[in-house]
Structures are given as structure tokens and as C-alpha cells.
Design a protein around this motif. Structure first.
Motif, PDB file in Angstrom:
ATOM      1  N   ILE A  37     -24.353   2.417 -20.546  1.00  0.00           N
ATOM      2  CA  ILE A  37     -23.195   3.294 -20.394  1.00  0.00           C
ATOM      3  C   ILE A  37     -22.157   2.643 -19.484  1.00  0.00           C
ATOM      4  CG2 ILE A  37     -22.413   5.546 -19.564  1.00  0.00           C
ATOM      5  CD1 ILE A  37     -25.243   6.566 -20.047  1.00  0.00           C
ATOM      6  N   PRO A  38     -20.902   2.619 -19.884  1.00  0.00           N
ATOM      7  CA  PRO A  38     -19.859   2.108 -18.983  1.00  0.00           C
ATOM      8  C   PRO A  38     -19.767   2.974 -17.727  1.00  0.00           C
ATOM      9  CG  PRO A  38     -19.029   2.334 -21.227  1.00  0.00           C
ATOM     10  CD  PRO A  38     -20.359   3.009 -21.190  1.00  0.00           C
ATOM     11  N   ALA A  39     -19.616   2.363 -16.578  1.00  0.00           N
ATOM     12  CA  ALA A  39     -19.540   3.102 -15.316  1.00  0.00           C
ATOM     13  C   ALA A  39     -18.387   4.102 -15.347  1.00  0.00           C
ATOM     14  CB  ALA A  39     -19.353   2.134 -14.151  1.00  0.00           C
ATOM     15  N   GLY A  40     -18.658   5.304 -14.855  1.00  0.00           N
ATOM     16  CA  GLY A  40     -17.644   6.342 -14.808  1.00  0.00           C
ATOM     17  C   GLY A  40     -17.605   7.215 -16.041  1.00  0.00           C
ATOM     18  N   ARG A  41     -18.418   6.893 -17.059  1.00  0.00           N
ATOM     19  CA  ARG A  41     -18.439   7.661 -18.298  1.00  0.00           C
ATOM     20  C   ARG A  41     -19.824   8.287 -18.532  1.00  0.00           C
ATOM     21  NH1 ARG A  41     -13.339   8.171 -20.940  1.00  0.00           N
ATOM     22  NH2 ARG A  41     -12.125   6.304 -20.463  1.00  0.00           N
ATOM     23  N   GLU A  42     -20.590   8.480 -17.468  1.00  0.00           N
ATOM     24  CA  GLU A  42     -21.989   8.898 -17.610  1.00  0.00           C
ATOM     25  C   GLU A  42     -22.138  10.226 -18.347  1.00  0.00           C
ATOM     26  OE1 GLU A  42     -21.673   6.098 -14.183  1.00  0.00           O
ATOM     27  OE2 GLU A  42     -20.652   7.985 -14.674  1.00  0.00           O
ATOM     28  N   ALA A  43     -21.393  11.248 -17.901  1.00  0.00           N
ATOM     29  CA  ALA A  43     -21.551  12.578 -18.501  1.00  0.00           C
ATOM     30  C   ALA A  43     -21.090  12.590 -19.954  1.00  0.00           C
ATOM     31  CB  ALA A  43     -20.780  13.622 -17.686  1.00  0.00           C
TER      32      ALA A  43
ATOM     33  N   ARG B 197     -16.628   2.709 -30.092  1.00  0.00           N
ATOM     34  CA  ARG B 197     -16.696   1.677 -31.132  1.00  0.00           C
ATOM     35  C   ARG B 197     -16.649   0.274 -30.540  1.00  0.00           C
ATOM     36  NH1 ARG B 197     -11.982   3.746 -35.092  1.00  0.00           N
ATOM     37  NH2 ARG B 197     -10.964   3.857 -33.041  1.00  0.00           N
ATOM     38  N   ARG B 198     -16.195   0.172 -29.282  1.00  0.00           N
ATOM     39  CA  ARG B 198     -16.176  -1.145 -28.631  1.00  0.00           C
ATOM     40  C   ARG B 198     -17.581  -1.594 -28.228  1.00  0.00           C
ATOM     41  NH1 ARG B 198     -11.826   1.179 -25.641  1.00  0.00           N
ATOM     42  NH2 ARG B 198     -13.088   1.134 -23.744  1.00  0.00           N
ATOM     43  N   TYR B 199     -18.537  -0.674 -28.269  1.00  0.00           N
ATOM     44  CA  TYR B 199     -19.907  -0.988 -27.859  1.00  0.00           C
ATOM     45  C   TYR B 199     -20.869  -0.689 -29.012  1.00  0.00           C
ATOM     46  CZ  TYR B 199     -17.426  -0.506 -23.435  1.00  0.00           C
ATOM     47  OH  TYR B 199     -16.508  -0.612 -22.423  1.00  0.00           O
ATOM     48  N   PRO B 200     -20.822  -1.492 -30.071  1.00  0.00           N
ATOM     49  CA  PRO B 200     -21.636  -1.207 -31.263  1.00  0.00           C
ATOM     50  C   PRO B 200     -23.131  -1.250 -30.999  1.00  0.00           C
ATOM     51  CG  PRO B 200     -20.643  -3.404 -31.396  1.00  0.00           C
ATOM     52  CD  PRO B 200     -20.001  -2.712 -30.232  1.00  0.00           C
ATOM     53  N   LYS B 201     -23.564  -2.055 -30.028  1.00  0.00           N
ATOM     54  CA  LYS B 201     -25.001  -2.130 -29.749  1.00  0.00           C
ATOM     55  C   LYS B 201     -25.486  -0.846 -29.067  1.00  0.00           C
ATOM     56  CE  LYS B 201     -24.643  -7.148 -29.363  1.00  0.00           C
ATOM     57  NZ  LYS B 201     -23.192  -7.110 -29.661  1.00  0.00           N
ATOM     58  N   THR B 202     -24.643  -0.278 -28.198  1.00  0.00           N
ATOM     59  CA  THR B 202     -24.978   1.024 -27.609  1.00  0.00           C
ATOM     60  C   THR B 202     -25.047   2.090 -28.698  1.00  0.00           C
ATOM     61  OG1 THR B 202     -23.932   0.437 -25.510  1.00  0.00           O
ATOM     62  CG2 THR B 202     -24.231   2.775 -25.958  1.00  0.00           C
TER      63      THR B 202
ATOM     64  N   GLU C 166     -22.879  -6.085 -22.576  1.00  0.00           N
ATOM     65  CA  GLU C 166     -21.636  -5.725 -23.265  1.00  0.00           C
ATOM     66  C   GLU C 166     -20.822  -4.695 -22.487  1.00  0.00           C
ATOM     67  OE1 GLU C 166     -21.772  -3.539 -27.161  1.00  0.00           O
ATOM     68  OE2 GLU C 166     -21.219  -5.508 -27.937  1.00  0.00           O
ATOM     69  N   VAL C 167     -21.509  -3.770 -21.782  1.00  0.00           N
ATOM     70  CA  VAL C 167     -20.786  -2.739 -21.014  1.00  0.00           C
ATOM     71  C   VAL C 167     -20.564  -3.160 -19.570  1.00  0.00           C
ATOM     72  CG1 VAL C 167     -21.638  -0.888 -22.486  1.00  0.00           C
ATOM     73  CG2 VAL C 167     -22.925  -1.496 -20.430  1.00  0.00           C
ATOM     74  N   GLY C 168     -21.070  -4.343 -19.186  1.00  0.00           N
ATOM     75  CA  GLY C 168     -20.819  -4.865 -17.850  1.00  0.00           C
ATOM     76  C   GLY C 168     -21.765  -4.380 -16.778  1.00  0.00           C
TER      77      GLY C 168
ATOM     78  N   ALA D 122     -35.958  -1.256 -33.367  1.00  0.00           N
ATOM     79  CA  ALA D 122     -36.455  -2.628 -33.345  1.00  0.00           C
ATOM     80  C   ALA D 122     -35.317  -3.643 -33.481  1.00  0.00           C
ATOM     81  CB  ALA D 122     -37.478  -2.834 -34.455  1.00  0.00           C
ATOM     82  N   LYS D 123     -34.215  -3.225 -34.087  1.00  0.00           N
ATOM     83  CA  LYS D 123     -33.083  -4.127 -34.302  1.00  0.00           C
ATOM     84  C   LYS D 123     -32.079  -4.124 -33.151  1.00  0.00           C
ATOM     85  CE  LYS D 123     -33.203  -3.761 -39.370  1.00  0.00           C
ATOM     86  NZ  LYS D 123     -33.469  -5.191 -39.606  1.00  0.00           N
ATOM     87  N   VAL D 124     -32.265  -3.248 -32.148  1.00  0.00           N
ATOM     88  CA  VAL D 124     -31.291  -3.145 -31.060  1.00  0.00           C
ATOM     89  C   VAL D 124     -31.484  -4.293 -30.070  1.00  0.00           C
ATOM     90  CG1 VAL D 124     -30.469  -1.751 -29.121  1.00  0.00           C
ATOM     91  CG2 VAL D 124     -31.152  -0.645 -31.263  1.00  0.00           C
ATOM     92  N   PRO D 125     -30.470  -5.133 -29.844  1.00  0.00           N
ATOM     93  CA  PRO D 125     -30.555  -6.185 -28.816  1.00  0.00           C
ATOM     94  C   PRO D 125     -30.214  -5.578 -27.457  1.00  0.00           C
ATOM     95  CG  PRO D 125     -28.475  -6.375 -29.996  1.00  0.00           C
ATOM     96  CD  PRO D 125     -29.211  -5.206 -30.599  1.00  0.00           C
ATOM     97  N   VAL D 126     -31.206  -5.038 -26.781  1.00  0.00           N
ATOM     98  CA  VAL D 126     -30.976  -4.236 -25.576  1.00  0.00           C
ATOM     99  C   VAL D 126     -30.279  -5.047 -24.489  1.00  0.00           C
ATOM    100  CG1 VAL D 126     -32.091  -2.930 -23.740  1.00  0.00           C
ATOM    101  CG2 VAL D 126     -32.908  -2.708 -26.089  1.00  0.00           C
ATOM    102  N   ARG D 127     -30.736  -6.266 -24.252  1.00  0.00           N
ATOM    103  CA  ARG D 127     -30.141  -7.076 -23.181  1.00  0.00           C
ATOM    104  C   ARG D 127     -28.647  -7.300 -23.440  1.00  0.00           C
ATOM    105  NH1 ARG D 127     -32.228  -9.998 -19.188  1.00  0.00           N
ATOM    106  NH2 ARG D 127     -34.330  -9.621 -20.021  1.00  0.00           N
ATOM    107  N   ARG D 128     -28.287  -7.634 -24.673  1.00  0.00           N
ATOM    108  CA  ARG D 128     -26.876  -7.869 -24.978  1.00  0.00           C
ATOM    109  C   ARG D 128     -26.072  -6.579 -24.911  1.00  0.00           C
ATOM    110  NH1 ARG D 128     -28.586 -11.003 -29.483  1.00  0.00           N
ATOM    111  NH2 ARG D 128     -27.289  -9.772 -30.894  1.00  0.00           N
ATOM    112  N   ALA D 129     -26.709  -5.464 -25.234  1.00  0.00           N
ATOM    113  CA  ALA D 129     -26.020  -4.176 -25.152  1.00  0.00           C
ATOM    114  C   ALA D 129     -25.656  -3.844 -23.707  1.00  0.00           C
ATOM    115  CB  ALA D 129     -26.901  -3.076 -25.737  1.00  0.00           C
ATOM    116  N   ILE D 130     -26.552  -4.158 -22.776  1.00  0.00           N
ATOM    117  CA  ILE D 130     -26.283  -3.904 -21.357  1.00  0.00           C
ATOM    118  C   ILE D 130     -25.189  -4.817 -20.847  1.00  0.00           C
ATOM    119  CG2 ILE D 130     -27.298  -3.927 -19.042  1.00  0.00           C
ATOM    120  CD1 ILE D 130     -29.991  -3.259 -20.361  1.00  0.00           C
TER     121      ILE D 130
END
Length: 465
Positions: A390-396, A267-272, A456-458, A446-454
Motif C-alpha cells: 500500500i502506498p503510504a498515506g493511502r492505508e484506509a 492502475r499504477r500498481y498492477p502487482k498490488t 513498486e509502491v516504495g 502463485a503468479k503474484v511477484p510480491v517482492r516487486r509489488a512492494i
């Protein structure tokens, strides 16, 4: 415990890798590509071509005077048994994927879990050789086991992608993996088509030939899984392992707690999550078209088994070029725009499929080519796009959620397809009902802000999105 050093670290963009690092990375990438080559046999031969029509035939033999079968005491149309079984298997696989992904990220045993589930699925697929007569419940049970194992294994393989390529390389690496998958699945289909076409000359009944083809997919899957088993490192991704499970000696209990934390943390990453919502919608439509195409072709368009196998083989061949082509287009225009364009192509393809005349193989082959052109690229680019979010370390863990609607694990689409046929008795209305998934998926993506989503997870942002 395994650490991130299992995978060679990616150098900074301005620091070229040494020749040794490059060879090691290429070796790992090849093992990852061959994993797609291995499991594509199940997707193509079993889910897409042979099992749907064959299991429907077996269910029809067991049906009562009203055309119904009664699994678990429920009365359903024999023609709906296959899509319902796919949906049921996915409802179970959701929990299995999430738990397996959490265990893998906590223990660093991605490869062991991935290959273990692959061999469970391969054995269940080989068991389909014994699916004859009216044993539709045996077929349904084996399909449930194989599809769950397939879903978990592929979800864990996706977790390797962030560690296999720098951000600007992921579209190409992901597309190449899909191309390997279609090549492997297509090659086995060529052999199966030859077997099916020459069944009479070999003294085999058509049903026996189909059962051999089903079992061959399991054997292929098991054999080529040896390559990733020996070439991939245990840990996927590039982040260090978390140590809580090892410390308390209870990885399963710890993973259940970690899974709950992961689901809450998303929930901390709503764009993802917005991207996930779009993907789960449109890819559910894609996977339903793929898994039900043979059923639609045989029952509504009057295609024989030879035409069905030839059409799916065309999909496999065209999809190789389609995946690589859309990967190149994405390199120039960005992955998001390319995926949106492919969804428009899917809408056009479904509309043409609805109006397609029956008993016209040439038209069916043309439809197969259209599917192949947009199939591989839309999925490969979606996978690479999501890997950035995806946040690093949470891939799977995150890819387990993603895999809820990927390569044969969709559930909403088959359910809608099965219900539409249950209510109307028309496969044409069932296939056109899937348009809603592509339309909604397009609007949400079309509504996903991909750059900001990336950001957002660092994670680092690639030049083109």
C-alpha cells in the motif's frame, strides 16, 4: 489537524526504540488487538452461528405454500434469504467502505469513524432481540445495517497495521490480532452456549435464548470498543495527513474526488491489484464457508443448535493456535508460501465437508477443527502481506478495497451458494460449488511477484515473503 505524530514513529532497524516509545506502542497495539476482540462477537455469534439458521426459520414461517418469501415483491426460497441478504449488504458496503476510507485518510479521523460505525453496528445487532415470529424483513434489515457498519469499522482498523509494526514484524502482529479476535469471539460463545443449553431451566424458549445471544453480541461489541476508543490515536498509518478537505471545508465532496483519484491511481500498481484479485477470490470462498457453515450443518447434516455452537466454538479455539502457528511458519518460510499451503488445506476441507455423513456430530467437530487450523492464519497473513503493498498515506482507502471480501463481507460466494441451492435444492452441491474460489485464488496468488509489488509502491521489503 492530526498528523503522523499521533502514532510513534518506527525507528530504523539498527536503532532500538526507547522504553517510552516501546510502552506507548504496546499500549496502542493492545487497543488495536482489543478492537478485534470486540467485533469478533458479531462475526462469530451473529454471522457464523445463530443468525443464519434462526433467520431461515423465521423466513420459513413467513413463506407461502411453495416455500417462497417475497421481499420487495421478489419470489425467493426461504432457505436462500440469509445468503442473499448477506450479498445485498455487501454490495452497499463496498461504496460505504471506499468513501469512509477516503474521508478517513483525508481528515485523519480514522478512530472516530471506526468507532462510530462500530456503535451503529452494535446497536443494530442489539435490535435483533426483537426478531421473532415471522419478521424476516426486520431481521434482513438489521443484518444489512449491522454488516455494513461492521465492514466499514474493520476496514478502518486494518489501516492501523502499517504504523504498528516494522515490515518484518507485521506477520506476527497481524496474527496476534486475529488470535485476540478468536479468543474474544470464543469466550462470548462459551457464555452463549451455556445460556442456550440451560434455556429450559431458566424458563426461556429456544427462540428467546437465540435472540438474547444475538443481542449479547451487540452489547459485547459496544462495551469493548471503548478500549480502542481511548487507546488508539485518531490517525492511522505513518504518513502525514493530506489537507485538501480541511482547506475547502467540504470533506465529503473532496473525498469523492479523492476516491475517484485513488481508484484510477491503483492502475499504477498492477502487482498490488493482482494480489487483490487473488485475495478477493479465495477469501470470498473462506468467508462463505464461515458464514454458511451453520446453515449447512443444520439443514444438510442435521446438526442441532447445541452441536452448531459447540463446533463454531471449536473453530474459535483452534483458530487461536492456528493463527499463531501459521505466523511462526511464515516467519521461517514466508507469508506467501504459507498462505498458498493454507489454500490447499481449504480445498481438502471442503471436499471432506461434501462427503460428510449426516447426523454424525463427531465428524462435524473434526471438520470444525480443520477449518480453525487454516482460518486465522490464511487471513492474518493475507492482511500483513497486503499492508506492504500500500502506498503510504493511502492505508484506509486501500484496505477499504481489500475489505470487500473479508470477515463476513463476501458477496460472490454467498451469491453462488444461494444460487446453487436455488437451482438444485441441495446444500451439498452449494458447498462444493465454492471450490472454484480456492482454485482460482491459488493460481492467481502463485503468479503474484510480491517482492516487486512492494518495491513498486516504495515500501521497505521484509527479509522473508
Amino acid at each position: 489537524m492530526n498528523t503522523a505524530t499521533d502514532l510513534p514513529d518506527h525507528p530504523a532497524p539498527d536503532t532500538p526504540a526507547t522504553a517510552t516509545d516501546s510502552r506507548a506502542l504496546n499500549r496502542i497495539r493492545f487497543g488495536w488487538y482489543i478492537n478485534d476482540w470486540a467485533n469478533a462477537a458479531f462475526s462469530a455469534t451473529v454471522l457464523t452461528v445463530f443468525l443464519g439458521p434462526y433467520l431461515t426459520t423465521v423466513a420459513n414461517k413467513a413463506a407461502d405454500a411453495n416455500g417462497d418469501v417475497h421481499p420487495l415483491g421478489l419470489a425467493i426460497r426461504a432457505g436462500s434469504f440469509f445468503p442473499y441478504t448477506v450479498s445485498f449488504s455487501v454490495l452497499i458496503s463496498v461504496a460505504a467502505m471506499l468513501l469512509a476510507g477516503t474521508v478517513a485518510d483525508r481528515t485523519g479521523r480514522h478512530k472516530e469513524l471506526m468507532c462510530g460505525f462500530a456503535y451503529v453496528g452494535a446497536l443494530a445487532t442489539m435490535g435483533m432481540f426483537f426478531l421473532d415470529g415471522d419478521r424476516y424483513l426486520l431481521g434482513g434489515g438489521l443484518l444489512v445495517v449491522a454488516n455494513i457498519a461492521y465492514a466499514v469499522s474493520v476496514a478502518l482498523s486494518y489501516a492501523y497495521l502499517p504504523g504498528l509494526a516494522k515490515p518484518d514484524e507485521r506477520d506476527a502482529v497481524s496474527s496476534k490480532g486475529w488470535a485476540y479476535g478468536y479468543a474474544g469471539g470464543g469466550l462470548l460463545l462459551v457464555a452463549n452456549l451455556a445460556l442456550f443449553e440451560n434455556a429450559d431451566a431458566l424458563g426461556l424458549a429456544s427462540g428467546t435464548a437465540v435472540r438474547i445471544c444475538l443481542a449479547s453480541a451487540g452489547l459485547w461489541w459496544a462495551l469493548f470498543t471503548l478500549v480502542p476508543l481511548f487507546r488508539l490515536p485518531s490517525r492511522a498509518g505513518v504518513a502525514p495527513a493530506r489537507t485538501g478537505a480541511a482547506a475547502d471545508g467540504k470533506p465529503t465532496a473532496g473525498s469523492l474526488r479523492e476516491l475517484a483519484n485513488t481508484l484510477r491511481g491503483m492502475r499504477r500498481y498492477p502487482k498490488t491489484l493482482l494480489f487483490l484479485g487473488a485475495f478477493l477470490c479465495y477469501n470470498d470462498g473462506i468467508q462463505t464457508v464461515v458464514s454458511q457453515a451453520s446453515l449447512y450443518g443444520s439443514e444438510e447434516l442435521g446438526m442441532d443448535q447445541t452441536s452448531l455452537v459447540a463446533a463454531v466454538l471449536m473453530v474459535q479455539v483452534v483458530a487461536i493456535g492456528g493463527a499463531l502457528l501459521l505466523g511462526r511458519i511464515a516467519h521461517r518460510y514466508g507469508a506467501k508460501k504459507t498462505v498458498l499451503g493454507s489454500l490447499v488445506g481449504w480445498v481438502i476441507t471442503l471436499a471432506l465437508g461434501y462427503f460428510m455423513p449426516a447426523h454424525q456430530p463427531a465428524w462435524f467437530y473434526a471438520l470444525a477443527c480443520m477449518i480453525g487450523l487454516v482460518l486465522g492464519g490464511s487471513q492474518a497473513l493475507s492482511r500483513s502481506l497486503f499492508s506492504h503493498m500500500i502506498p503510504a498515506g493511502r492505508e484506509a482507502e486501500y484496505f477499504s478495497v481489500y475489505k470487500v471480501s473479508d470477515r463476513g463481507t463476501s458477496w460472490m460466494g454467498p451469491l453462488v451458494f444461494g444460487l446453487a441451492y436455488q437451482v438444485t435444492g441441495s446444500y451439498r452441491l452449494a458447498i462444493i460449488s465454492l471450490l472454484i474460489f480456492f482454485v482460482i485464488g491459488f493460481v492467481v496468488l502463485a503468479k503474484v511477484p510480491v517482492r516487486r509489488a512492494i518495491e513498486e509502491v516504495g515500501n521497505p521489503v521484509p527479509e522473508r515473503l
